[in-house]
Design an enzyme around this catalytic site. Structure first.
Site, PDB file in Angstrom:
ATOM      1  CG  ASN A   9      -1.853  -4.755  -1.990  1.00 49.37           C
ATOM      2  OD1 ASN A   9      -2.934  -4.397  -1.524  1.00 49.37           O
ATOM      3  ND2 ASN A   9      -0.918  -5.349  -1.254  1.00 49.37           N
ATOM      4  CD1 TRP A  10      -5.035  -0.209  -5.699  1.00 51.49           C
ATOM      5  CD2 TRP A  10      -7.173   0.387  -5.342  1.00 51.49           C
ATOM      6  NE1 TRP A  10      -5.605   0.040  -6.927  1.00 51.49           N
ATOM      7  CE2 TRP A  10      -6.922   0.413  -6.730  1.00 51.49           C
ATOM      8  CE3 TRP A  10      -8.450   0.718  -4.889  1.00 51.49           C
ATOM      9  CZ2 TRP A  10      -7.904   0.765  -7.666  1.00 51.49           C
ATOM     10  CZ3 TRP A  10      -9.442   1.072  -5.820  1.00 51.49           C
ATOM     11  CH2 TRP A  10      -9.152   1.092  -7.185  1.00 51.49           C
ATOM     12  CE  LYS A  11       1.133  -2.604   0.035  1.00 54.01           C
ATOM     13  NZ  LYS A  11       2.516  -2.514   0.496  1.00 54.01           N
ATOM     14  CG  HIS A  95       1.053  -8.216   1.376  1.00 53.66           C
ATOM     15  ND1 HIS A  95       1.734  -7.411   2.260  1.00 53.66           N
ATOM     16  CD2 HIS A  95       1.286  -7.715   0.142  1.00 53.66           C
ATOM     17  CE1 HIS A  95       2.355  -6.457   1.579  1.00 53.66           C
ATOM     18  NE2 HIS A  95       2.092  -6.619   0.295  1.00 53.66           N
ATOM     19  CD  GLU A  97       2.114  -4.086   3.687  1.00 55.60           C
ATOM     20  OE1 GLU A  97       0.932  -4.050   3.334  1.00 55.60           O
ATOM     21  OE2 GLU A  97       3.038  -3.502   3.057  1.00 55.60           O
ATOM     22  CD  GLU A 167       4.487  -7.994  -2.671  1.00 55.39           C
ATOM     23  OE1 GLU A 167       4.167  -7.174  -3.540  1.00 55.39           O
ATOM     24  OE2 GLU A 167       3.985  -8.003  -1.533  1.00 55.39           O
ATOM     25  N   GLY A 173       7.517  -0.691   0.059  1.00 55.67           N
ATOM     26  CA  GLY A 173       7.237   0.647   0.590  1.00 55.67           C
ATOM     27  C   GLY A 173       8.480   1.424   1.000  1.00 55.67           C
ATOM     28  CB  SER A 213      10.186  -0.111  -4.334  1.00 53.37           C
ATOM     29  OG  SER A 213      10.055   0.142  -2.942  1.00 53.37           O
ATOM     30  N   GLY A 234       2.279  -1.661  -5.078  1.00 55.41           N
ATOM     31  CA  GLY A 234       1.625  -1.017  -3.949  1.00 55.41           C
ATOM     32  C   GLY A 234       1.418   0.461  -4.229  1.00 55.41           C
ATOM     33  N   GLY A 235       2.298   1.286  -3.697  1.00 56.93           N
ATOM     34  CA  GLY A 235       2.159   2.741  -3.774  1.00 56.93           C
ATOM     35  C   GLY A 235       1.839   3.281  -5.163  1.00 56.93           C
TER      36      GLY A 235
HETATM   37  P1  13P Z   1       5.135  -0.889  -2.790  1.00 56.56           P
HETATM   38  O1  13P Z   1       4.994  -0.999  -4.293  1.00 56.56           O
HETATM   39  O2  13P Z   1       4.488   0.302  -2.217  1.00 56.56           O
HETATM   40  O3  13P Z   1       6.571  -1.091  -2.372  1.00 56.56           O
HETATM   41  O4  13P Z   1       4.329  -2.141  -2.175  1.00 56.56           O
HETATM   42  C1  13P Z   1       4.549  -3.411  -2.695  1.00 56.56           C
HETATM   43  C2  13P Z   1       3.539  -4.332  -2.162  1.00 56.56           C
HETATM   44  O5  13P Z   1       3.525  -4.649  -0.986  1.00 56.56           O
HETATM   45  C3  13P Z   1       2.517  -4.846  -3.079  1.00 56.56           C
HETATM   46  O6  13P Z   1       1.779  -5.882  -2.508  1.00 56.56           O
END
Ligand code: 13P
Length: 264
Positions: A9-11, A95, A97, A167, A173, A213, A234-235
């Site tokens: 997930n590149w956000k 998600h 967020e 999640e 994050g 994470s 994510g990251g």
């Molecule tokens: P991180 O891997 O950066 O914690 O993000 C997880 C995430 O929200 C994937 O959708």
């Protein structure tokens, strides 16, 4: 056995050049990762660019959200058919967020989930508790409420084709990853819930990803849990080497004894 899915997930990251380069790097190396499904989810505006880069390869393309209506006066929104038109096969829905920053409800996620299936997109529906909810001992209750609300009205066949991502909000994050035991406990409870609402065969087919994470150094232990069928990253998905190192952990665990779910 469920084929592991490693999703990035590149956000709201990358630009057209770096999105193409990241996709290129993952795609070029993907032949070594046949035991897992690889999926990248760039921002909407780079879907077509990334789709062109991935063409002819095995890396799958997904979006990060969509609206439930098919078309019309919904300024700023995008439909499932539009995502498909840009080459997407998957879409992340609900998600945390979107739930916590943009106020998305289970009911809204449910409409999107049904619309995604109707259009032939595979939804990756996210659930997860806040730290305060975990500390109050409400994790199972919150996950069950989100499951029932976000995934209402699906036939057993569509449920089996749905991907769920657990999640925990406190792990996203933050660098604070759930322990493999904490992840497995929620994943096993989700699978039990699917068996209760549908049947054991359906529960057995649903892929449940862990997200929060996930990094190269903790992926093997998380993916080694029996009900963890992949990762939503994510990251670490913004660096091809890190993303593929996570995929490598899935590949090792999957071995060759995997079958692709029927509708994936
Ligand atoms: P991180 O891997 O950066 O914690 O993000 C997880 C995430 O929200 C994937 O959708």
């Amino acid at each position: 056995m469920r084929k592991p899915l490693i999703a990035g997930n590149w956000k709201m990251n990358t630009d057209s050049q770096s999105a193409a380069a990241l996709a290129r790097s993952i795609s070029d190396q993907s032949p070594g990762y046949g035991a897992v499904d690889l999926l990248v989810c760039p921002p909407y505006c780079y879907l077509k660019t990334v789709s062109a880069v991935l063409a002819g390869g095995t890396v799958l393309l997904g979006a990060q959200d969509m609206f439930h209506e098919a078309n019309g006066a919904f300024t700023g929104e995008i439909s499932a058919a539009m995502l498909k038109d840009c080459g997407a096969t998957h879409v992340i829905l609900g998600h945390s967020e979107r739930r916590h920053i943009l106020g998305e409800t289970d009911q809204a996620v449910n409409k999107k989930t049904l619309a995604a299936h109707q259009a032939g997109l595979i939804p990756i529906v996210c659930v997860g508790e806040l730290l305060s909810e975990r500390e109050a001992g409400q994790t199972a209750q919150v996950i069950r409420r989100q499951f029932d609300g976000s995934l209402a009205g699906l036939s057993a066949e569509l449920m089996a084709a749905t991907v769920i991502a657990y999640e925990p909000v406190w792990a996203i994050g933050t660098g604070k990853v759930a322990t493999p035991q904490q992840a497995e406990e929620v994943h096993a409870d989700l699978r039990k819930l699917i068996a209760e609402r549908y049947n054991a065969a359906t529960a057995d087919r649903v892929r449940i990803l862990y997200g929060g994470s996930v990094k190269p150094d903790n992926a093997a232990e998380l993916l080694g849990q029996s009900d963890v069928d992949g990762a939503l990253v994510g990251g670490a998905s913004l660096k091809a080497d890190d993303f593929l190192a996570i995929a490598a952990a899935g590949t090792l665990l999957a071995g060759d004894d995997v079958t692709r779910p029927q509708n994936a």
